[in-house]
Scaffold this motif. Structure first.
Motif, PDB file in Angstrom:
ATOM      1  N   ASP A  89       0.839  -1.200   0.000  1.00 21.47           N
ATOM      2  CA  ASP A  89       0.000   0.000   0.000  1.00 21.47           C
ATOM      3  C   ASP A  89       0.873   1.248   0.000  1.00 21.47           C
ATOM      4  O   ASP A  89       0.570   2.238  -0.669  1.00 21.47           O
ATOM      5  CB  ASP A  89      -0.914   0.033   1.238  1.00 21.47           C
ATOM      6  N   GLU A  90       1.955   1.195   0.757  1.00 18.20           N
ATOM      7  CA  GLU A  90       2.890   2.320   0.833  1.00 18.20           C
ATOM      8  C   GLU A  90       3.492   2.606  -0.550  1.00 18.20           C
ATOM      9  O   GLU A  90       3.694   3.764  -0.914  1.00 18.20           O
ATOM     10  CB  GLU A  90       4.027   2.013   1.817  1.00 18.20           C
ATOM     11  N   GLU A  91       3.759   1.545  -1.319  1.00 16.03           N
ATOM     12  CA  GLU A  91       4.313   1.720  -2.667  1.00 16.03           C
ATOM     13  C   GLU A  91       3.303   2.418  -3.578  1.00 16.03           C
ATOM     14  O   GLU A  91       3.675   3.264  -4.383  1.00 16.03           O
ATOM     15  CB  GLU A  91       4.737   0.369  -3.260  1.00 16.03           C
ATOM     16  N   VAL A  92       2.038   2.064  -3.445  1.00 15.13           N
ATOM     17  CA  VAL A  92       0.996   2.730  -4.243  1.00 15.13           C
ATOM     18  C   VAL A  92       0.913   4.195  -3.846  1.00 15.13           C
ATOM     19  O   VAL A  92       0.791   5.078  -4.692  1.00 15.13           O
ATOM     20  CB  VAL A  92      -0.373   2.025  -4.063  1.00 15.13           C
ATOM     21  N   LEU A  93       1.011   4.456  -2.560  1.00 19.34           N
ATOM     22  CA  LEU A  93       0.948   5.822  -2.053  1.00 19.34           C
ATOM     23  C   LEU A  93       2.045   6.695  -2.671  1.00 19.34           C
ATOM     24  O   LEU A  93       1.823   7.875  -2.950  1.00 19.34           O
ATOM     25  CB  LEU A  93       1.084   5.795  -0.526  1.00 19.34           C
ATOM     26  N   LYS A  94       3.193   6.110  -2.933  1.00 19.40           N
ATOM     27  CA  LYS A  94       4.315   6.852  -3.535  1.00 19.40           C
ATOM     28  C   LYS A  94       4.004   7.326  -4.951  1.00 19.40           C
ATOM     29  O   LYS A  94       4.664   8.235  -5.463  1.00 19.40           O
ATOM     30  CB  LYS A  94       5.573   5.986  -3.551  1.00 19.40           C
ATOM     31  N   LEU A  95       3.020   6.718  -5.605  1.00 13.00           N
ATOM     32  CA  LEU A  95       2.632   7.130  -6.958  1.00 13.00           C
ATOM     33  C   LEU A  95       1.916   8.475  -6.969  1.00 13.00           C
ATOM     34  O   LEU A  95       1.876   9.161  -7.981  1.00 13.00           O
ATOM     35  CB  LEU A  95       1.691   6.100  -7.588  1.00 13.00           C
TER      36      LEU A  95
END
Length: 178
Positions: free
Chosen positions: A107-113
């Motif tokens: 989820d954190e990786e998606v947030l970085k988008l």
């Protein structure tokens, strides 16, 4: 003669999140019919799929994006991740979906988008029907707001059709008139 509805709004809404978080189920529930494939198998959605919901005061054009994948790399996954990124620039609102069990590294990786200054991102905390105590939702909302300045946070259950009307009202605020 057709009567013009005051303050009618219409626009595009990207639904993003990691694989198997319930993006397609949420769009199907919002639209009221099966427009997206749902499966327990990750990466079922491989291309952007659109679902349209028209109400008396708004038209929502949902873009169901593939789950953003960070664990594995392949040409297909790279293409799917690019599809997610390009969807974000072409929409009026973004709904990021996480599960009610809390944030995961994916989820954190998606947030970085998401652009850090984005003002049109709504967090949908999905699968609230799977949480036994509603007390876990409030700390999750507080934790989420520390991670990103979400325009709003809406706990929902796509499976049980809970709070979807609230989510639509929040999304509607970001759709342009017309």
């Amino acid at each position: 003669m057709t009567e013009k509805i005051e303050d009618f709004r219409s626009g595009y809404v990207a639904v993003i999140g990691r694989p198997n978080v319930g993006k397609s189920t949420l769009i199907n529930a919002l639209v009221g019919e099966k427009v997206s494939i749902t499966s327990k198998k990750p990466q079922t959605t491989r291309d952007r799929i659109m679902g349209v919901l028209t109400t008396e005061d708004a038209q929502y054009i949902f873009v169901d994006t593939p789950g953003f994948q960070t664990k594995h790399s392949s040409e297909l996954l790279d293409r799917m991740n690019k599809s997610v990124k390009s969807s974000l620039s072409d929409v009026d609102a973004v709904v990021m979906v996480i599960e009610s069990t809390g944030w995961r590294p994916e989820d954190e990786e998606v947030l970085k988008l998401l652009p850090h200054d984005a003002k049109n991102v709504i967090l949908a905390i999905n699968k609230t029907d799977e949480v036994k105590e509603s007390e876990v939702i409030l700390p999750l909302i507080q934790e989420s707001m520390k991670k990103f300045s979400f325009a709003d946070v809406v706990p929902v259950s796509a499976e049980k059709n809970r709070q979807l009307d609230v989510l639509l009202q929040v999304i509607r605020k970001f759709l342009p008139e017309g």
